[in-house]
Design a protein around this motif. Sequence first.
Motif, PDB file in Angstrom:
ATOM      1  N   LYS A 155       0.619 -10.008   3.561  1.00  0.00           N
ATOM      2  CA  LYS A 155       0.619 -11.458   3.763  1.00  0.00           C
ATOM      3  C   LYS A 155       0.279 -11.810   5.208  1.00  0.00           C
ATOM      4  N   ASP A 212       8.068  -4.250   2.776  1.00  0.00           N
ATOM      5  CA  ASP A 212       7.408  -4.266   4.076  1.00  0.00           C
ATOM      6  C   ASP A 212       5.894  -4.283   3.923  1.00  0.00           C
ATOM      7  N   ASP A 217       4.211  -5.537   1.380  1.00  0.00           N
ATOM      8  CA  ASP A 217       3.817  -6.868   0.917  1.00  0.00           C
ATOM      9  C   ASP A 217       3.826  -7.883   2.053  1.00  0.00           C
ATOM     10  N   THR A 218       4.839  -7.814   2.921  1.00  0.00           N
ATOM     11  CA  THR A 218       4.857  -8.743   4.056  1.00  0.00           C
ATOM     12  C   THR A 218       3.727  -8.440   5.021  1.00  0.00           C
TER      13      THR A 218
END
Length: 121
Positions: A20, A14, A16-17
């Motif tokens: 991004k 979560d 990392d997303t």
Amino acid sequence: MTDNNPIDTIDQVDFDTQLKADRRKTLIRIGVLIIFNTIMFAVFIKGRGFTDNLLTSLNANLFGFNIVGFILGTIVAIFPYKGLSYNKKYLRASILTIFVLQSIMAVGLILIALMTFLGWY
């Protein structure tokens, strides 16, 4: 004492997303600022012709600020941030540095536009 938690937990995925998504939003903002700064510089800076100002502004916004942002990003990425590796911090720090540089340029151009409208420039 050993840690039995898997390396890629749901929280890490979560995070990392989220990184991004934040990167994408920041890149869109940088793109908008590049367009804004290019137009404002070409219109409000006096002394040369419109095309010369436009080419100068394009070179500065597309190459100059990005190179300076990536160079300063190496220094900014040294500061710790939520246990990220240096590679992830470097990209994030560089993008945020470019955003700050473009924002400073936009504020300066807005001030020049105000001075132009008031007859001070």
